[in-house]
Scaffold this motif. Sequence first.
Motif, mmCIF file in Angstrom:
data_model
loop_
_atom_site.group_PDB
_atom_site.id
_atom_site.type_symbol
_atom_site.label_atom_id
_atom_site.label_comp_id
_atom_site.label_asym_id
_atom_site.label_seq_id
_atom_site.Cartn_x
_atom_site.Cartn_y
_atom_site.Cartn_z
ATOM 1 N N ILE A 8 15.080 -17.527 109.476
ATOM 2 C CA ILE A 8 15.340 -17.813 108.053
ATOM 3 C C ILE A 8 14.324 -18.819 107.517
ATOM 4 O O ILE A 8 13.815 -18.680 106.405
ATOM 5 C CB ILE A 8 16.783 -18.310 107.863
ATOM 6 C CG1 ILE A 8 17.765 -17.174 108.158
ATOM 7 C CG2 ILE A 8 16.998 -18.848 106.456
ATOM 8 C CD1 ILE A 8 19.206 -17.614 108.228
ATOM 9 N N SER A 9 14.016 -19.812 108.318
ATOM 10 C CA SER A 9 13.067 -20.829 107.893
ATOM 11 C C SER A 9 11.685 -20.236 107.638
ATOM 12 O O SER A 9 11.038 -20.564 106.644
ATOM 13 C CB SER A 9 12.971 -21.917 108.958
ATOM 14 O OG SER A 9 11.964 -22.841 108.643
ATOM 15 N N ILE A 11 10.867 -17.167 106.848
ATOM 16 C CA ILE A 11 10.830 -16.249 105.708
ATOM 17 C C ILE A 11 10.988 -16.990 104.385
ATOM 18 O O ILE A 11 10.202 -16.779 103.451
ATOM 19 C CB ILE A 11 11.928 -15.168 105.836
ATOM 20 C CG1 ILE A 11 11.590 -14.205 106.952
ATOM 21 C CG2 ILE A 11 12.065 -14.390 104.527
ATOM 22 C CD1 ILE A 11 12.632 -13.140 107.182
ATOM 23 N N LEU A 12 11.962 -17.856 104.279
ATOM 24 C CA LEU A 12 12.311 -18.443 102.989
ATOM 25 C C LEU A 12 11.814 -19.871 102.801
ATOM 26 O O LEU A 12 11.182 -20.185 101.793
ATOM 27 C CB LEU A 12 13.829 -18.413 102.797
ATOM 28 C CG LEU A 12 14.477 -17.031 102.763
ATOM 29 C CD1 LEU A 12 15.977 -17.160 102.684
ATOM 30 C CD2 LEU A 12 13.937 -16.220 101.609
ATOM 31 N N VAL A 13 12.125 -20.752 103.730
ATOM 32 C CA VAL A 13 11.853 -22.170 103.538
ATOM 33 C C VAL A 13 10.375 -22.485 103.737
ATOM 34 O O VAL A 13 9.765 -23.171 102.917
ATOM 35 C CB VAL A 13 12.717 -23.023 104.495
ATOM 36 C CG1 VAL A 13 12.415 -24.493 104.330
ATOM 37 C CG2 VAL A 13 14.195 -22.739 104.266
ATOM 38 N N ASN A 15 7.747 -20.352 103.814
ATOM 39 C CA ASN A 15 6.974 -19.158 103.491
ATOM 40 C C ASN A 15 5.496 -19.533 103.415
ATOM 41 O O ASN A 15 5.124 -20.472 102.715
ATOM 42 C CB ASN A 15 7.458 -18.572 102.162
ATOM 43 C CG ASN A 15 6.828 -17.252 101.847
ATOM 44 O OD1 ASN A 15 5.643 -17.184 101.546
ATOM 45 N ND2 ASN A 15 7.622 -16.205 101.912
ATOM 46 N N SER A 19 5.135 -21.622 100.088
ATOM 47 C CA SER A 19 5.446 -23.010 100.446
ATOM 48 C C SER A 19 4.263 -23.731 101.073
ATOM 49 O O SER A 19 4.030 -24.894 100.793
ATOM 50 C CB SER A 19 6.619 -23.058 101.417
ATOM 51 O OG SER A 19 7.782 -22.575 100.798
ATOM 52 N N GLY A 141 7.923 -12.772 105.687
ATOM 53 C CA GLY A 141 7.925 -13.642 104.518
ATOM 54 C C GLY A 141 6.679 -13.445 103.672
ATOM 55 O O GLY A 141 6.739 -13.416 102.433
ATOM 56 N N ALA A 145 6.794 -11.958 99.846
ATOM 57 C CA ALA A 145 6.163 -12.644 98.723
ATOM 58 C C ALA A 145 5.132 -11.751 98.044
ATOM 59 O O ALA A 145 5.069 -11.695 96.811
ATOM 60 C CB ALA A 145 5.509 -13.940 99.206
ATOM 61 N N PHE A 182 11.036 -20.504 95.225
ATOM 62 C CA PHE A 182 11.236 -20.590 96.670
ATOM 63 C C PHE A 182 11.476 -22.022 97.129
ATOM 64 O O PHE A 182 12.003 -22.240 98.212
ATOM 65 C CB PHE A 182 10.043 -19.967 97.409
ATOM 66 C CG PHE A 182 10.239 -18.514 97.714
ATOM 67 C CD1 PHE A 182 10.475 -18.092 99.005
ATOM 68 C CD2 PHE A 182 10.205 -17.571 96.704
ATOM 69 C CE1 PHE A 182 10.680 -16.758 99.291
ATOM 70 C CE2 PHE A 182 10.398 -16.229 96.977
ATOM 71 C CZ PHE A 182 10.639 -15.826 98.268
ATOM 72 N N PHE A 185 14.969 -23.021 98.277
ATOM 73 C CA PHE A 185 15.457 -22.770 99.641
ATOM 74 C C PHE A 185 15.185 -23.942 100.577
ATOM 75 O O PHE A 185 15.584 -23.907 101.741
ATOM 76 C CB PHE A 185 14.793 -21.518 100.234
ATOM 77 C CG PHE A 185 15.137 -20.244 99.521
ATOM 78 C CD1 PHE A 185 16.447 -19.793 99.459
ATOM 79 C CD2 PHE A 185 14.145 -19.500 98.906
ATOM 80 C CE1 PHE A 185 16.767 -18.619 98.808
ATOM 81 C CE2 PHE A 185 14.459 -18.317 98.243
ATOM 82 C CZ PHE A 185 15.774 -17.864 98.195
ATOM 83 N N SER A 186 14.514 -24.982 100.108
ATOM 84 C CA SER A 186 14.036 -26.044 100.997
ATOM 85 C C SER A 186 15.149 -26.782 101.745
ATOM 86 O O SER A 186 14.925 -27.266 102.832
ATOM 87 C CB SER A 186 13.172 -27.041 100.220
ATOM 88 O OG SER A 186 13.943 -27.675 99.231
#
Length: 191
Positions: A8-9, A11-13, A15, A19, A141, A145, A182, A185-186
């Motif tokens: 999850i980290s 892909i989202l947090v 990225n 990010s 991720g 994006a 995004f 999601f941090s």
Amino acid sequence: MRIVLIFISAILVNNFVLSKFLGICPFLGVSKKIDSAVGMSMAVIFVMTMAGIITWFLNLLLVSMGLEFLRLIVFILVIAVLVQFVEFFIKKTSPSLYEALGIFLPLITTNCAVLGVALINVQTNYNFIEAFVNSLASALGFAMALIIFSAIREKLDLNDIPAPFKGTAVALITAGLLSMAFMGFSGLVKL
């Protein structure tokens, strides 16, 4: 549970594009059409995942021989070979996709996101499973994006945009807004 958090980290947090701001060249260059974005995404998923796996094993070899200082050169060579393989495969199987990707396909070699995932796997001391999950999730991720950005850019082409904002300007503004989205999601995952 740690594997799920890494997935999850990545892909989202964390990225890579939105990010960490790695891999911006193909992100901006190939995102004008969804078809080419999907093709580039598949190529990056393969290269990034394979590079993460192969470089993890090569790092073990380099550490055992006391040659850690060669890590960067070896990793770049592995990535270059993988990209050449992907370029050859796409050229043979889908010439139209090969033409659509153009110069951006060989640029995967210099895509700092691919090298970034290999270095992160080594620097965070991930075991093999964690390195594989991080490599795959980082690639997914990146693909997510790229495809989201491509879909937004296709919709923007259908709208009436003031002349000063057409083209690259609206693309950069959109990328900034997507990056800010995004950032929400941090706080989702703490490793």
